[in-house]
Design a protein around this motif. Structure first.
Motif, mmCIF file in Angstrom:
data_model
loop_
_atom_site.group_PDB
_atom_site.id
_atom_site.type_symbol
_atom_site.label_atom_id
_atom_site.label_comp_id
_atom_site.label_asym_id
_atom_site.label_seq_id
_atom_site.Cartn_x
_atom_site.Cartn_y
_atom_site.Cartn_z
ATOM 1 N N TRP A 33 41.998 -52.251 69.924
ATOM 2 C CA TRP A 33 42.891 -51.782 68.877
ATOM 3 C C TRP A 33 43.293 -52.896 67.934
ATOM 4 O O TRP A 33 44.225 -52.761 67.155
ATOM 5 C CB TRP A 33 44.123 -51.077 69.455
ATOM 6 C CG TRP A 33 44.768 -51.732 70.632
ATOM 7 C CD1 TRP A 33 44.456 -51.554 71.947
ATOM 8 C CD2 TRP A 33 45.866 -52.666 70.616
ATOM 9 N NE1 TRP A 33 45.272 -52.317 72.745
ATOM 10 C CE2 TRP A 33 46.152 -53.000 71.962
ATOM 11 C CE3 TRP A 33 46.635 -53.239 69.609
ATOM 12 C CZ2 TRP A 33 47.164 -53.896 72.307
ATOM 13 C CZ3 TRP A 33 47.638 -54.127 69.959
ATOM 14 C CH2 TRP A 33 47.891 -54.441 71.296
ATOM 15 N N LEU A 34 42.518 -53.989 67.978
ATOM 16 C CA LEU A 34 42.716 -55.076 67.030
ATOM 17 C C LEU A 34 41.389 -55.486 66.396
ATOM 18 O O LEU A 34 41.105 -56.670 66.211
ATOM 19 C CB LEU A 34 43.371 -56.281 67.728
ATOM 20 C CG LEU A 34 44.866 -56.149 68.026
ATOM 21 C CD1 LEU A 34 45.361 -57.328 68.855
ATOM 22 C CD2 LEU A 34 45.667 -56.039 66.735
ATOM 23 N N GLU A 35 40.571 -54.501 66.059
ATOM 24 C CA GLU A 35 39.327 -54.793 65.356
ATOM 25 C C GLU A 35 39.627 -55.250 63.934
ATOM 26 O O GLU A 35 40.569 -54.773 63.296
ATOM 27 C CB GLU A 35 38.434 -53.550 65.317
ATOM 28 C CG GLU A 35 37.924 -53.076 66.666
ATOM 29 C CD GLU A 35 36.913 -54.019 67.297
ATOM 30 O OE1 GLU A 35 36.396 -54.902 66.577
ATOM 31 O OE2 GLU A 35 36.649 -53.876 68.498
ATOM 32 N N THR A 36 38.817 -56.173 63.435
ATOM 33 C CA THR A 36 38.963 -56.632 62.059
ATOM 34 C C THR A 36 38.711 -55.468 61.104
ATOM 35 O O THR A 36 37.676 -54.815 61.191
ATOM 36 C CB THR A 36 37.972 -57.763 61.755
ATOM 37 O OG1 THR A 36 38.134 -58.801 62.726
ATOM 38 C CG2 THR A 36 38.193 -58.322 60.363
ATOM 39 N N PRO A 37 39.639 -55.155 60.200
ATOM 40 C CA PRO A 37 39.437 -54.039 59.256
ATOM 41 C C PRO A 37 38.183 -54.248 58.412
ATOM 42 O O PRO A 37 37.891 -55.362 57.970
ATOM 43 C CB PRO A 37 40.701 -54.069 58.384
ATOM 44 C CG PRO A 37 41.719 -54.794 59.209
ATOM 45 C CD PRO A 37 40.961 -55.796 60.016
ATOM 46 N N ARG A 38 37.469 -53.173 58.162
ATOM 47 C CA ARG A 38 36.214 -53.280 57.420
ATOM 48 C C ARG A 38 36.436 -53.775 55.994
ATOM 49 O O ARG A 38 35.613 -54.497 55.450
ATOM 50 C CB ARG A 38 35.500 -51.929 57.409
ATOM 51 C CG ARG A 38 34.929 -51.512 58.754
ATOM 52 C CD ARG A 38 33.911 -52.489 59.284
ATOM 53 N NE ARG A 38 32.763 -52.632 58.415
ATOM 54 C CZ ARG A 38 31.850 -53.600 58.534
ATOM 55 N NH1 ARG A 38 31.979 -54.530 59.481
ATOM 56 N NH2 ARG A 38 30.817 -53.667 57.718
ATOM 57 N N PHE A 39 37.565 -53.389 55.379
ATOM 58 C CA PHE A 39 37.807 -53.847 54.002
ATOM 59 C C PHE A 39 37.941 -55.366 53.967
ATOM 60 O O PHE A 39 37.530 -56.013 52.996
ATOM 61 C CB PHE A 39 39.049 -53.171 53.418
ATOM 62 C CG PHE A 39 40.361 -53.784 53.820
ATOM 63 C CD1 PHE A 39 40.900 -54.864 53.123
ATOM 64 C CD2 PHE A 39 41.049 -53.309 54.933
ATOM 65 C CE1 PHE A 39 42.100 -55.433 53.512
ATOM 66 C CE2 PHE A 39 42.251 -53.871 55.319
ATOM 67 C CZ PHE A 39 42.779 -54.933 54.608
ATOM 68 N N LEU A 40 38.506 -55.966 55.021
ATOM 69 C CA LEU A 40 38.657 -57.412 55.074
ATOM 70 C C LEU A 40 37.311 -58.081 55.299
ATOM 71 O O LEU A 40 37.024 -59.137 54.725
ATOM 72 C CB LEU A 40 39.640 -57.796 56.180
ATOM 73 C CG LEU A 40 40.077 -59.255 56.235
ATOM 74 C CD1 LEU A 40 40.793 -59.660 54.946
ATOM 75 C CD2 LEU A 40 40.994 -59.498 57.431
#
Length: 229
Positions: free
Chosen positions: A204-211
């Motif tokens: 639940w702490l995956e790097t956001p795709r937009f980032l």
């Protein structure tokens, strides 16, 4: 060390760590040498940052390690050493965005925790969080601290005790413990959950795709699922 050697050493520092350390040194020089800033302009409080319209304090609280001194060198050294190690070992295929997301999470978590602690500067707490995460990733590594050689798994706690002894009050230990607390939340949500729970390799702490697209480019694929042990 010759000029070319210094330049090569600086270039060898990964970009996020290099930028953070350069900003910290620049702010300390602006405070102590140039007299352009004072710590009163840099500290964080909710009122000063968001009621009085000075949101930059939410960043400068993590960049100011104090005036140039032995304590400054001590804390910046630990930040540089372990930030560099974590950034260079950030998971492919999006290492820069993954490490930037880690820093953003730690900073936001410390800001959220700060009303309970009432700390004006959180740079040492951020450094403690990075030390804790590095120790989690390298628990059996032997490391020298002053005249002792200890396992890396004990390093965060040794630094808590050292800060308490050197500064002489319990608030120094609280500063370090706050970093350990938010570092543990990251480790639990990112590493333990992905590895131990039946989550399909997701956390639940995956790097956001937009980032990822913003920092590493639009063509970076999603990370491969982690194997459950």
């Amino acid at each position: 060390m010759e000029a070319n050697g210094i330049e090569a050493w600086i270039r060898d520092i990964p970009p996020i760590t290099r930028t953070w350390v350069a900003a910290s040194v620049a702010i300390s020089l602006a405070v102590q040498q140039c007299k352009l800033l004072t710590p009163l302009q840099l500290y964080y409080s909710w009122t000063a940052a968001f009621v009085n319209g000075q949101p930059y304090r939410a960043l400068t609280t993590f960049l100011f390690f104090g005036p140039l001194s032995l304590d400054f060198v001590f804390h910046l050294f630990f930040f540089l050493r372990y930030s560099r190690s974590l950034e260079t070992s950030s998971p492919a295929p999006s290492p820069r965005s993954s490490y930037l997301f880690l820093l953003l999470f730690l900073c936001l978590a410390l800001l959220a925790l700060n009303p309970l602690l009432n700390l004006y500067f959180l740079s040492s707490s951020l450094s403690a969080a990075l030390v804790y995460l590095w120790a989690r990733a390298n628990p059996s590594t032997r490391i020298g601290l002053l005249v002792f050689v200890i396992r890396a798994s004990y390093l965060p706690w040794a630094l808590v005790a050292l800060s308490w002894v050197v500064v002489g009050n319990w608030r120094a230990a609280v500063t370090e413990l706050a970093g350990i607390a938010v570092g543990h939340v990251w480790w639990f949500g990112r590493e333990w959950w992905r590895r131990e729970m039946q989550s399909g390799g997701k956390s639940w702490l995956e790097t956001p795709r937009f980032l990822v697209r913003l920092v590493d480019g639009p063509h970076v694929p999603p990370p491969a699922p982690a194997q459950r042990r």
